[in-house]
Motif scaffolding. Structure first.
Motif, PDB file in Angstrom:
ATOM      1  N   MET A   1      -3.643   5.199 -17.382  1.00 16.53           N
ATOM      2  CA  MET A   1      -4.311   3.929 -17.659  1.00 16.53           C
ATOM      3  C   MET A   1      -3.460   2.742 -17.213  1.00 16.53           C
ATOM      4  N   GLU A   2      -2.145   2.945 -17.271  1.00 14.00           N
ATOM      5  CA  GLU A   2      -1.242   1.842 -16.924  1.00 14.00           C
ATOM      6  C   GLU A   2      -1.351   1.474 -15.447  1.00 14.00           C
ATOM      7  N   ASN A   3      -1.562   2.504 -14.583  1.00 12.89           N
ATOM      8  CA  ASN A   3      -1.623   2.256 -13.154  1.00 12.89           C
ATOM      9  C   ASN A   3      -2.880   1.497 -12.753  1.00 12.89           C
ATOM     10  N   GLU A   4      -3.919   1.501 -13.635  1.00 11.79           N
ATOM     11  CA  GLU A   4      -5.154   0.844 -13.308  1.00 11.79           C
ATOM     12  C   GLU A   4      -4.992  -0.675 -13.264  1.00 11.79           C
ATOM     13  N   ASN A   5      -3.946  -1.187 -13.906  1.00  8.84           N
ATOM     14  CA  ASN A   5      -3.714  -2.632 -13.931  1.00  8.84           C
ATOM     15  C   ASN A   5      -2.966  -3.112 -12.686  1.00  8.84           C
ATOM     16  N   HIS A   6      -2.604  -2.177 -11.801  1.00  9.42           N
ATOM     17  CA  HIS A   6      -1.852  -2.530 -10.608  1.00  9.42           C
ATOM     18  C   HIS A   6      -2.722  -2.333  -9.371  1.00  9.42           C
ATOM     19  N   THR A   7      -2.403  -3.065  -8.316  1.00  8.08           N
ATOM     20  CA  THR A   7      -3.075  -2.897  -7.026  1.00  8.08           C
ATOM     21  C   THR A   7      -2.314  -1.866  -6.208  1.00  8.08           C
ATOM     22  N   THR A   8      -3.023  -0.885  -5.681  1.00 11.53           N
ATOM     23  CA  THR A   8      -2.380   0.151  -4.883  1.00 11.53           C
ATOM     24  C   THR A   8      -1.866  -0.437  -3.577  1.00 11.53           C
ATOM     25  N   VAL A   9      -0.619  -0.154  -3.256  1.00  6.07           N
ATOM     26  CA  VAL A   9       0.018  -0.660  -2.039  1.00  6.07           C
ATOM     27  C   VAL A   9      -0.473   0.137  -0.837  1.00  6.07           C
ATOM     28  N   THR A  10      -0.877  -0.548   0.222  1.00  2.00           N
ATOM     29  CA  THR A  10      -1.319   0.115   1.450  1.00  2.00           C
ATOM     30  C   THR A  10      -0.323  -0.051   2.590  1.00  2.00           C
ATOM     31  N   GLU A  11       0.621  -0.994   2.433  1.00  2.87           N
ATOM     32  CA  GLU A  11       1.640  -1.199   3.450  1.00  2.87           C
ATOM     33  C   GLU A  11       2.930  -1.710   2.814  1.00  2.87           C
ATOM     34  N   PHE A  12       4.032  -1.458   3.510  1.00  5.32           N
ATOM     35  CA  PHE A  12       5.334  -1.921   3.047  1.00  5.32           C
ATOM     36  C   PHE A  12       5.848  -3.020   3.974  1.00  5.32           C
ATOM     37  N   ILE A  13       6.709  -3.871   3.413  1.00  9.47           N
ATOM     38  CA  ILE A  13       7.381  -4.911   4.191  1.00  9.47           C
ATOM     39  C   ILE A  13       8.842  -4.495   4.363  1.00  9.47           C
ATOM     40  N   ILE A  14       9.267  -4.355   5.615  1.00 11.72           N
ATOM     41  CA  ILE A  14      10.647  -3.990   5.923  1.00 11.72           C
ATOM     42  C   ILE A  14      11.494  -5.264   5.970  1.00 11.72           C
ATOM     43  N   LEU A  15      12.439  -5.397   5.077  1.00  6.32           N
ATOM     44  CA  LEU A  15      13.264  -6.609   5.021  1.00  6.32           C
ATOM     45  C   LEU A  15      14.294  -6.659   6.148  1.00  6.32           C
ATOM     46  N   GLY A  16      14.712  -5.492   6.648  1.00  2.00           N
ATOM     47  CA  GLY A  16      15.638  -5.450   7.780  1.00  2.00           C
ATOM     48  C   GLY A  16      17.087  -5.687   7.394  1.00  2.00           C
ATOM     49  N   LEU A  17      17.912  -5.875   8.415  1.00  2.00           N
ATOM     50  CA  LEU A  17      19.347  -6.069   8.187  1.00  2.00           C
ATOM     51  C   LEU A  17      19.675  -7.465   7.670  1.00  2.00           C
ATOM     52  N   LEU A 166       3.134  10.655  -4.409  1.00  2.00           N
ATOM     53  CA  LEU A 166       3.482   9.490  -5.223  1.00  2.00           C
ATOM     54  C   LEU A 166       2.475   8.364  -5.025  1.00  2.00           C
ATOM     55  N   THR A 167       2.419   7.480  -6.001  1.00  2.00           N
ATOM     56  CA  THR A 167       1.567   6.294  -5.922  1.00  2.00           C
ATOM     57  C   THR A 167       2.452   5.063  -5.855  1.00  2.00           C
ATOM     58  N   PHE A 168       2.121   4.145  -4.952  1.00  2.00           N
ATOM     59  CA  PHE A 168       2.872   2.906  -4.804  1.00  2.00           C
ATOM     60  C   PHE A 168       1.957   1.751  -5.190  1.00  2.00           C
ATOM     61  N   CYS A 169       2.364   0.989  -6.210  1.00  2.00           N
ATOM     62  CA  CYS A 169       1.492  -0.071  -6.717  1.00  2.00           C
ATOM     63  C   CYS A 169       2.225  -1.407  -6.860  1.00  2.00           C
ATOM     64  N   GLY A 170       3.257  -1.604  -6.083  1.00  2.00           N
ATOM     65  CA  GLY A 170       3.977  -2.880  -6.067  1.00  2.00           C
ATOM     66  C   GLY A 170       5.235  -2.855  -6.918  1.00  2.00           C
ATOM     67  N   PRO A 171       6.240  -3.648  -6.468  1.00  2.00           N
ATOM     68  CA  PRO A 171       6.303  -4.438  -5.234  1.00  2.00           C
ATOM     69  C   PRO A 171       6.339  -3.562  -3.978  1.00  2.00           C
ATOM     70  N   ASN A 172       6.231  -4.170  -2.815  1.00  2.00           N
ATOM     71  CA  ASN A 172       6.138  -3.387  -1.578  1.00  2.00           C
ATOM     72  C   ASN A 172       7.198  -3.764  -0.539  1.00  2.00           C
ATOM     73  N   LYS A 173       8.300  -4.373  -0.995  1.00  2.00           N
ATOM     74  CA  LYS A 173       9.362  -4.767  -0.066  1.00  2.00           C
ATOM     75  C   LYS A 173      10.484  -3.727  -0.054  1.00  2.00           C
ATOM     76  N   ILE A 174      10.770  -3.175   1.134  1.00  2.00           N
ATOM     77  CA  ILE A 174      11.832  -2.181   1.299  1.00  2.00           C
ATOM     78  C   ILE A 174      13.092  -2.885   1.775  1.00  2.00           C
ATOM     79  N   SER A 188       7.962   3.299  -6.219  1.00  2.00           N
ATOM     80  CA  SER A 188       6.889   4.138  -6.765  1.00  2.00           C
ATOM     81  C   SER A 188       6.632   3.778  -8.219  1.00  2.00           C
ATOM     82  N   CYS A 189       5.339   3.812  -8.600  1.00  2.00           N
ATOM     83  CA  CYS A 189       4.996   3.493  -9.990  1.00  2.00           C
ATOM     84  C   CYS A 189       4.659   4.763 -10.775  1.00  2.00           C
ATOM     85  N   GLY A 190       4.889   5.913 -10.145  1.00  2.00           N
ATOM     86  CA  GLY A 190       4.615   7.177 -10.828  1.00  2.00           C
ATOM     87  C   GLY A 190       5.901   7.861 -11.254  1.00  2.00           C
TER      88      GLY A 190
END
Length: 312
Positions: A1-17, A166-174, A188-190
């Protein structure tokens, strides 16, 4: 039920060097040059070995496959790192990120097995020279190469298989310049215990088995070399091992720093620097190490260049 309050991540942001524009421009030029040298250098090694009959031995067969793996290893990481220097925001789909990690692990693990295989090859050549043609027959070489690539694929499947569940539901910055396991697990939120323990066991078994093979092989090699009466024989035996030992030290040293040392002992930036060394710098250095420190390779290179000059 907790994961339902989050938006599922579809892409990641690569922060880089880095996010500094000046450093991004400098790093882009540097790492583009490194990538070009890596591709050209390793392709040159493959062509040289294939076109030089004197290099048609198990040792150089393994070296040609190491060059091929280095091309794949660098290519799985460097392009997205270069993109991060040019864009304010570098995004990658979740499936693409997992695929990139799988490719990186496949080539990285295969490199571990190939380095162990090359150590075993040197052990047989120095410690049992009369049995070399039998113990390193074409069939044995084929089996060792097949096992190296199979081991790489199997280890990668332990990574990708766990991450796909695994499920990814934010944040999405690597906070990295490529998709690596630990930064992904943090997002991961799982439940990540199984996803963390399975790849850890698989990778540990690879590192321990290959390092054990290398250490045991060089222990016997050192013992044999010290028992040689001829000084010239010792120098020749050492010269066939120095290139391989240099590569092993650079590669395993940085890999062990990232994946074995306790996480509390180093920062994220130190991890990035170490990762750059084993994923980007080592694949570039390998052709230079084996060409500059190997008389047979330098001799074959001179003959090939003389032949090309004669035909022109």
């Amino acid at each position: 039920m907790e994961n339902e309050n989050h938006t599922t991540v579809t892409e990641f942001i690569i922060l880089g060097l880095t996010d500094n524009p000046t450093l991004c421009a400098i790093f882009f030029v540097i790492f583009l040059g490194v990538y070009i040298i890596t591709i050209v250098g390793n392709i040159s090694i493959i062509i040289l070995i294939r076109s030089s009959p004197q290099l048609h031995t198990p040792m150089y067969l393994f070296l040609s496959h190491l060059a091929f793996v280095d091309i794949g290893y660098s290519t799985s990481v460097t392009p997205i790192m270069l993109m991060s220097f040019l864009r304010e925001k570098t995004t990658i789909p979740v499936t693409g990120c997992i695929a990139q990690l799988g490719s990186d692990v496949t080539f990285g693990t295969t490199e571990c097995f190939l380095l162990a295989t090359m150590a075993y090859d040197r052990y047989v050549a120095i410690c049992s020279p009369l049995l070399y043609s039998t113990q390193m027959s074409p069939v044995v070489c084929f089996l060792l190469l097949g096992a190296s690539y199979l081991g790489g694929c199997m280890n990668a499947s332990s990574f990708t298989g766990c991450l796909m569940n695994l499920t990814f539901c934010g944040p999405n910055k690597i906070n990295h310049f490529f998709c690596d396991l630990f930064p992904l697990l943090k997002l991961s939120c799982g439940h990540v215990y199984i996803a963390e323990i399975s790849p850890a066991i698989s990778s540990a078994s690879v590192l321990i088995s290959t390092l054990f093979t290398i250490i045991v092989s060089y222990t016997y090699i050192l013992h044999s070399i010290l028992n040689m009466r001829s000084t010239e024989g010792r120098k020749k035996a050492f010269s066939t091992c120095t290139s391989h030992l240099t590569t092993v030290t650079l590669f395993y040293g940085t890999v062990l720093f990232v994946y074995v040392m306790p996480k509390s002992t180093y920062s994220a930036n130190q991890v990035k620097v170490a990762s750059v060394i084993y994923t980007v710098v080592v694949p570039m250095l390998n052709p230079l190490i084996y060409s500059l420190r190997n008389k047979e390779v330098k001799g074959a290179m001179r003959k090939l260049m003389a032949k090309m000059h004669w035909f022109s």
